[in-house]
Design an enzyme around this catalytic site. Structure first.
Site, mmCIF file in Angstrom:
data_model
loop_
_atom_site.group_PDB
_atom_site.id
_atom_site.type_symbol
_atom_site.label_atom_id
_atom_site.label_comp_id
_atom_site.label_asym_id
_atom_site.label_seq_id
_atom_site.Cartn_x
_atom_site.Cartn_y
_atom_site.Cartn_z
ATOM 1 N N HIS A 186 -8.085 -0.846 6.428
ATOM 2 C CA HIS A 186 -8.336 -2.064 7.198
ATOM 3 C C HIS A 186 -8.950 -3.126 6.281
ATOM 4 O O HIS A 186 -9.872 -2.826 5.514
ATOM 5 C CB HIS A 186 -9.282 -1.753 8.367
ATOM 6 C CG HIS A 186 -9.483 -2.929 9.271
ATOM 7 N ND1 HIS A 186 -8.534 -3.337 10.183
ATOM 8 C CD2 HIS A 186 -10.511 -3.802 9.378
ATOM 9 C CE1 HIS A 186 -8.971 -4.408 10.821
ATOM 10 N NE2 HIS A 186 -10.157 -4.710 10.355
ATOM 11 N N ILE A 213 -0.896 0.231 17.949
ATOM 12 C CA ILE A 213 -2.018 1.119 18.263
ATOM 13 C C ILE A 213 -1.459 2.448 18.758
ATOM 14 O O ILE A 213 -0.627 2.485 19.670
ATOM 15 C CB ILE A 213 -2.938 0.453 19.313
ATOM 16 C CG1 ILE A 213 -3.605 -0.770 18.674
ATOM 17 C CG2 ILE A 213 -3.992 1.441 19.818
ATOM 18 C CD1 ILE A 213 -4.386 -1.630 19.637
ATOM 19 N N LEU A 214 -1.897 3.526 18.119
ATOM 20 C CA LEU A 214 -1.420 4.860 18.512
ATOM 21 C C LEU A 214 -2.215 5.350 19.720
ATOM 22 O O LEU A 214 -3.413 5.070 19.850
ATOM 23 C CB LEU A 214 -1.582 5.831 17.342
ATOM 24 C CG LEU A 214 -0.712 5.513 16.117
ATOM 25 C CD1 LEU A 214 -1.186 6.297 14.892
ATOM 26 C CD2 LEU A 214 0.764 5.784 16.401
ATOM 27 N N ASN A 244 0.834 -1.211 0.000
ATOM 28 C CA ASN A 244 0.000 0.000 0.000
ATOM 29 C C ASN A 244 0.864 1.256 0.000
ATOM 30 O O ASN A 244 0.523 2.252 -0.639
ATOM 31 C CB ASN A 244 -0.932 0.019 1.220
ATOM 32 C CG ASN A 244 -2.207 -0.764 0.976
ATOM 33 O OD1 ASN A 244 -3.039 -0.369 0.173
ATOM 34 N ND2 ASN A 244 -2.345 -1.899 1.657
ATOM 35 N N ASN A 257 -6.603 5.254 8.031
ATOM 36 C CA ASN A 257 -6.115 3.876 8.086
ATOM 37 C C ASN A 257 -6.829 3.036 7.036
ATOM 38 O O ASN A 257 -7.981 3.306 6.702
ATOM 39 C CB ASN A 257 -6.413 3.295 9.481
ATOM 40 C CG ASN A 257 -5.936 1.859 9.617
ATOM 41 O OD1 ASN A 257 -4.838 1.495 9.156
ATOM 42 N ND2 ASN A 257 -6.748 1.004 10.236
ATOM 43 N N ASP A 260 -10.086 0.872 15.049
ATOM 44 C CA ASP A 260 -10.836 0.584 13.816
ATOM 45 C C ASP A 260 -12.288 1.075 13.859
ATOM 46 O O ASP A 260 -13.194 0.418 13.321
ATOM 47 C CB ASP A 260 -10.814 -0.936 13.525
ATOM 48 C CG ASP A 260 -9.402 -1.451 13.267
ATOM 49 O OD1 ASP A 260 -8.560 -0.666 12.788
ATOM 50 O OD2 ASP A 260 -9.144 -2.629 13.555
#
Ligand code: GAR
Length: 192
Positions: A114, A97-98, A22, A112, A150
């Protein structure tokens, strides 16, 4: 949301943890004349990420910091992002994970990708879950990143048929091909 001003492209960082297909796709997209973004920094939480090679190939700065202490890593990244005048962040296979405070610093400016039709199958192993549950469709989602995993506002989604013969591996490949189409479309949608 940040708007494209004049002809200047929005300085963007891509965060990765692995292959970086990506990332490569986004770099190619960023070079198109009417792309709203330029890719100016690649960040990885691991030096093993294959996608880091695109730093040399496309002459883009890279930075690696492991997340053993997420707080230290995030402070270092934030300093660098500010120094490089980065205004937008694309997560592309970034498997950490931020924190809420990091996300707040870039509020509404982190997206993001997913590999599922969110809100279905947050987290890991999305293709295994879809096949185990005998789903007829899988897909991918581009969404804004919020402190809840998410769960941020969905920008675009693409559905992909699951065939009887599909395995998690074959499904992952099919979904990835669609991810490459969807990410640029989502970025155009955000900025245009
Ligand atoms: C992609 O399928 C992406 O959607 C997924 O990791 C893969 C990365 O591939 N992301 C997540 O699972 C995030 N939770 P790539 O490194 O070739 O772009």
């Amino acid at each position: 949301m940040v708007k494209l001003t004049g002809l200047k492209k929005i300085k963007t960082a891509v965060f990765i943890s692995g292959t970086g297909s990506n990332l490569k796709n986004l770099i190619k997209f960023s070079k198109i004349k009417n792309s709203p973004i330029s890719i100016d920094l690649i960040f990885s939480n691991t030096s093993k990420a294959k996608g880091l090679r695109f730093s040399n190939q496309f002459n883009i700065k890279k930075y690696v910091s492991n997340f053993k202490s997420a707080k230290i890593a995030e402070t270092k990244i934030l300093n660098l992002l500010n120094k490089e005048n980065i205004k937008f962040i694309c997560l592309a296979g970034f498997m950490r994970i931020l924190s809420k405070s990091f996300i707040n610093e870039f509020n509404g400016k982190i997206v993001n990708i997913h590999p599922s039709l969110l809100p279905k199958y947050k987290g890991l192993n999305t293709h295994i879950k879809a096949i185990q549950n005998k789903d007829k469709v899988a897909g991918c989602t581009i969404h804004f990143v919020t402190a809840k995993l998410d769960s941020g506002k969905i920008i675009l989604q693409k559905k992909i048929k699951i065939l009887k013969k599909d395995t998690p591996t074959s499904l992952a490949k099919k979904v990835l091909r669609q991810e490459h189409k969807l990410y640029p479309l989502a970025i155009k949608k955000i900025f245009n």
